[in-house]
Design an enzyme around this catalytic site. Structure first.
Site, PDB file in Angstrom:
ATOM      1  N   THR A  11       0.912  -1.120   0.058  1.00 25.06           N
ATOM      2  CA  THR A  11       0.055  -0.063  -0.139  1.00 25.06           C
ATOM      3  C   THR A  11       0.960   1.105  -0.131  1.00 25.06           C
ATOM      4  OG1 THR A  11      -2.379  -0.218   0.645  1.00 25.06           O
ATOM      5  CG2 THR A  11      -1.355   1.438   1.820  1.00 25.06           C
ATOM      6  N   LYS A  43      -8.421   1.368  -0.426  1.00 21.03           N
ATOM      7  CA  LYS A  43      -7.816   1.842   0.871  1.00 21.03           C
ATOM      8  C   LYS A  43      -8.231   3.499   1.067  1.00 21.03           C
ATOM      9  CE  LYS A  43      -4.661  -1.458  -0.345  1.00 21.03           C
ATOM     10  NZ  LYS A  43      -3.209  -1.659  -0.660  1.00 21.03           N
ATOM     11  N   GLY A  57      -7.355   7.376   4.129  1.00 20.07           N
ATOM     12  CA  GLY A  57      -6.855   6.474   3.461  1.00 20.07           C
ATOM     13  C   GLY A  57      -5.814   5.852   4.543  1.00 20.07           C
ATOM     14  N   SER A 136       4.133   1.271   2.393  1.00 18.82           N
ATOM     15  CA  SER A 136       5.464   0.823   1.869  1.00 18.82           C
ATOM     16  C   SER A 136       6.097   1.731   0.798  1.00 18.82           C
ATOM     17  CB  SER A 136       4.870  -0.478   1.011  1.00 18.82           C
ATOM     18  OG  SER A 136       4.526  -1.358   2.011  1.00 18.82           O
TER      19      SER A 136
END
Length: 185
Positions: A11, A43, A57, A136
């Site tokens: 993500t 998300k 988010g 990430s």
């Protein structure tokens, strides 16, 4: 073979504030170890507690993030239109509640005016330079958006281009975006 669970990765979420609006964009990838489990997860979500729109988010564990979003929504219903207060109250509870302390997620939230990153360490951070990113590939997207923010691009164009750059660099990020835009109230 290791006994450790390989862990969920994936993500990238970015929030960009420019020109009287805020755009929150997130990719759709969920990975387990080195395997992509899903490429189209959603998300980024719009909430409307108490009649006030908020875009959120999340990065991290989906179940944990949904728990936090429910808590945030309850806080916003109790204090309509007061995003900062709701975020601070959520961060306090997250930091002090033994159950919530175990949650592994981060949030970016905005009401079109204010933009915050909320962490389990009790942080409610208002980003400098009108860009926030988590997950990430968050630092790749953040760097790209900061570089693009001085151009004539809109907030949405900056978010989309930054996410494309992050997806090219981070193996836990893809180009399947959910984008929500919210104007200042």
């Amino acid at each position: 073979m290791s006994d450790e669970f390989p862990g969920w990765h994936g993500t990238t979420i970015i929030g960009v504030r420019k020109g009287g609006e805020v755009v929150v964009a997130g990719d759709g990838q969920v990975s387990l170890g080195q395997t992509v489990i899903k490429g189209s997860a959603r998300k980024v979500r719009r909430l409307s507690p108490g009649g006030y729109d908020v875009v959120a988010g999340f990065a991290g564990s989906t179940a944990d993030a949904f728990t936090l979003l429910e808590k945030l929504e309850a806080r916003l219903e109790a204090t309509p239109g007061q995003l900062q207060r709701a975020c601070v109250d959520l961060a306090k509870e997250w930091r002090t509640d033994k159950y919530l302390q175990k949650l592994e997620a981060m949030l970016i939230v905005t009401d079109g005016d204010q933009l915050y990153v909320i962490t389990g360490a009790g942080d409610v951070l208002e980003p400098e330079h009108d860009v926030a990113a988590i997950g990430s590939g968050g630092m790749y997207a953040l760097a790209a958006a900061r570089g693009l923010s001085e151009t004539d691009h809109t907030a949405e164009e900056i978010a989309r281009k930054a996410m494309a750059i992050a997806a090219d660099i981070c193996v836990y990020t893809n180009g399947n975006l959910t984008v929500e835009r919210i104007a200042r109230s």
